[in-house]
Design an enzyme around this catalytic site. Structure first.
Site, PDB file in Angstrom:
ATOM      1  N   ARG B 161      24.145  41.876  84.147  1.00  0.00           N
ATOM      2  CA  ARG B 161      24.157  41.150  82.869  1.00  0.00           C
ATOM      3  C   ARG B 161      24.371  42.077  81.692  1.00  0.00           C
ATOM      4  O   ARG B 161      24.130  41.723  80.551  1.00  0.00           O
ATOM      5  CB  ARG B 161      22.833  40.393  82.681  1.00  0.00           C
ATOM      6  CG  ARG B 161      22.622  39.297  83.703  1.00  0.00           C
ATOM      7  CD  ARG B 161      21.289  38.621  83.556  1.00  0.00           C
ATOM      8  NE  ARG B 161      21.147  38.006  82.238  1.00  0.00           N
ATOM      9  CZ  ARG B 161      19.988  37.506  81.811  1.00  0.00           C
ATOM     10  NH1 ARG B 161      18.914  37.598  82.571  1.00  0.00           N
ATOM     11  NH2 ARG B 161      19.899  36.938  80.635  1.00  0.00           N
ATOM     12  N   ASN B 201      13.668  42.726  85.895  1.00  0.00           N
ATOM     13  CA  ASN B 201      13.559  42.429  84.468  1.00  0.00           C
ATOM     14  C   ASN B 201      14.790  41.662  84.001  1.00  0.00           C
ATOM     15  O   ASN B 201      15.916  42.122  84.178  1.00  0.00           O
ATOM     16  CB  ASN B 201      13.481  43.758  83.704  1.00  0.00           C
ATOM     17  CG  ASN B 201      13.844  43.572  82.247  1.00  0.00           C
ATOM     18  OD1 ASN B 201      13.130  42.897  81.539  1.00  0.00           O
ATOM     19  ND2 ASN B 201      14.984  44.112  81.837  1.00  0.00           N
ATOM     20  N   GLU B 202      14.597  40.444  83.500  1.00  0.00           N
ATOM     21  CA  GLU B 202      15.708  39.639  82.949  1.00  0.00           C
ATOM     22  C   GLU B 202      16.830  39.432  83.969  1.00  0.00           C
ATOM     23  O   GLU B 202      17.996  39.306  83.622  1.00  0.00           O
ATOM     24  CB  GLU B 202      16.304  40.333  81.714  1.00  0.00           C
ATOM     25  CG  GLU B 202      15.345  40.462  80.559  1.00  0.00           C
ATOM     26  CD  GLU B 202      15.876  41.386  79.469  1.00  0.00           C
ATOM     27  OE1 GLU B 202      15.210  41.485  78.436  1.00  0.00           O
ATOM     28  OE2 GLU B 202      16.945  42.005  79.670  1.00  0.00           O
ATOM     29  N   GLN B 203      16.460  39.481  85.249  1.00  0.00           N
ATOM     30  CA  GLN B 203      17.509  39.274  86.250  1.00  0.00           C
ATOM     31  C   GLN B 203      16.846  38.945  87.579  1.00  0.00           C
ATOM     32  O   GLN B 203      15.807  39.549  87.900  1.00  0.00           O
ATOM     33  CB  GLN B 203      18.379  40.536  86.393  1.00  0.00           C
ATOM     34  CG  GLN B 203      19.475  40.423  87.441  1.00  0.00           C
ATOM     35  CD  GLN B 203      20.474  39.313  87.154  1.00  0.00           C
ATOM     36  OE1 GLN B 203      20.105  38.144  87.160  1.00  0.00           O
ATOM     37  NE2 GLN B 203      21.720  39.681  86.933  1.00  0.00           N
TER      38      GLN B 203
END
Lengths: 262, 237
Positions: B161, B201-203
């Site tokens: 991302r 984290n965030e994924q």
């Protein structure tokens, strides 16, 4: 009989850049062991990283001051060999009959070759895995053992783009290693990507049977009045015959003022 | 009543797994997060004595009796936590690591973690781009009552991302990732402060890794048997 238990090896380590050492690991741990702080050998911080040792010896400026980090060559420019380092130490150990010795590394970044008294063992890749080597058969008869570890950086250290950014060019993500080391918005790139023996090194003496990774789980009933502790452990019989053993578990609680109940 | 001995024989060169009969405790002192009660810890010692040899190995650990539950609240989409059946309002801090060059020390961990407790925090979130934190970190979280949210080594920026988009399928060697994850779980799983394993984290990790993590971090089948006694899942830690 040598006392059973763990001894941490966190002093008396030396380090040298691999490209400046023209001896093999076998020679370093038999006929040509480093005798002290003669170049290229320097005092090493173990556990720690290559850069931690270089900063400790003032071989590079402290990267956390001002723009000093810019003065330290990045692994992308120097190549992986520049941050591939030897770490060397000695330890005393004399076992009695039926005793065994494990050499334990709780964290290596990213892979390594271990030489003990001229014998080579491999520590496979991966920053977040423990390694435990049974070295009973390769200990020195006189008890004085020579240990050298050649530590290699991550396979994909990456290159920091001129504009920096979160995780640089993201190459480090191809390995199983900490990712902040290519730099983030709050952190400058770590020049050696934290290569090194970054966590505890220890030797542990056991008898024929070794306890491995016990697992403790508790279950609760009747509003936490009735509680059970479930314990599972692995055991390894390192001897060449069947062993009969007693496995004991004891739980004590420390009351106020250091009084214990069993 | 908290001392038990089991006799067993182990074939030569073999590695066996042994489970003790469960130990019963009546109203033990429970472990509570910072601000909710005391962090009661018990000293668990396991020793093995070999006939004809004497004590062969020993292991000990500070252990806290606590039940931690967390689930996604349908109303808010947020994750709600309960400790020992009591809902807890999480006051947490982000944690990357103790030192950028990994100069890690018990003294530094104790100072940093006590600081979080003094700030009236009750959780520390270990970010996926940092480390699987070390036993010394967890030891002081056990002592000062900081719950730990521990992420594995996946971050949105680096894994699919970021700018440029890269590593959409995570690290090259998924087996190595799982080997490291299993060994890390074995290293840290007995700490009462460990509250939650998080994929990244965030994924979300790549599907094979994410499914393996979820599958292997489920409650051990050994405890499923307790279900058959009509005990609800509520009553298992």
């Amino acid at each position: 009989m040598a006392e059973i238990g763990k001894t941490v090896l966190d002093s008396g380590w030396l380090a040298a850049r691999s490209t400046e050492v023209h001896l093999s690991g076998t020679q370093l741990t038999t006929t040509h062991s480093p005798s002290g702080l003669d170049k290229p050998w320097m005092e090493a911080a173990v556990p720690g990283t290559v850069l931690g040792t270089l900063v400790k010896n003032k071989a590079v400026p402290d990267p956390f001051y001002g723009l000093e980090n810019e003065a330290i060559i990045d692994i992308a420019d120097s190549g992986r060999e520049y941050y591939t380092f030897w770490f060397f130490t000695t330890f005393q150990c004399k076992l009695s009959a039926n005793q065994h010795l494990d050499l334990n590394f709780r964290g290596i970044n990213y892979s390594a070759e271990v030489y003990l008294n001229g014998n080579k063992k491999i520590l496979p890749k991966g920053m977040f895995r423990r390694h435990s080597l049974d070295v009973t058969d390769i200990l020195h008869p006189d008890g004085q053992n020579l240990l050298a570890v050649l530590v290699h950086p991550p396979d994909h250290p990456g290159t920091i783009p001129p504009e920096g950014g979160q995780g640089g060019d993201h190459e480090i993500g191809k390995d199983v290693a900490t990712q902040y080391v290519e730099g983030w918005d709050w952190m400058a790139p770590i020049r050696d990507r934290n290569t090194g023996i970054w966590d505890e090194v220890s030797i542990s003496i056991t008898g024929p049977v070794k306890i491995i990774d016990p697992h403790l789980v508790s279950t609760f009933f009747d509003g936490y009045k009735r509680v059970y502790l479930h314990t599972t452990t692995e055991l390894e019989n390192k001897s060449s015959s069947v062993v009969e053993c007693d496995l004991n578990i004891q739980v004590t609680s420390e009351l106020e003022g250091g009084v214990c109940i069993v | 009543e908290h001392l038990q001995t089991q006799h067993l024989s182990i074939p030569s060169g073999k590695r066996v797994q042994h489970t003790f009969p469960q130990l019963f405790f009546y109203k033990p002192n429970l472990w509570w997060p910072n601000g909710m009660g005391k962090q009661a810890l018990y000293h668990v010692t396991i020793t093995v004595d070999v006939k004809g040899h004497g004590e062969s190995d020993s292991w000990s650990h500070m252990y806290g009796f606590r039940k931690i539950e967390s689930y996604i609240d349908s109303a808010t989409g947020g994750r709600l936590f309960k400790v020992n059946g009591q809902p807890i309002f999480i006051r947490g801090g982000n944690w990357i690591l103790s030192d950028g060059l990994l100069r890690l020390s018990k003294k530094r961990y104790k100072t940093d973690i006590k600081f979080h407790a003094d700030m009236n925090f009750n959780m520390i979130r270990c970010w996926g781009g940092g480390l699987a934190e070390r036993p010394e970190f967890y030891h002081y979280c056990d002592i000062y009552g900081l719950l730990v949210w521990q992420e594995f080594w996946i971050t949105g920026d680096v894994d699919g991302r970021g700018v440029p988009v890269s590593n959409p399928n995570g690290p090259l060697d998924h087996d190595l990732f799982m080997l490291c994850a299993r060994d890390t779980v074995k290293l840290l799983r007995n700490h009462p402060s460990l509250a939650l394993w998080v994929g990244g984290n965030e994924q979300v990790p790549p599907p094979d890794i994410n499914n393996a993590l979820k599958d292997e971090l489920k409650l051990h089948p050994h405890f499923e048997s307790l279900h058959n006694t009509g005990k609800t899942v509520q009553e298992l830690s």
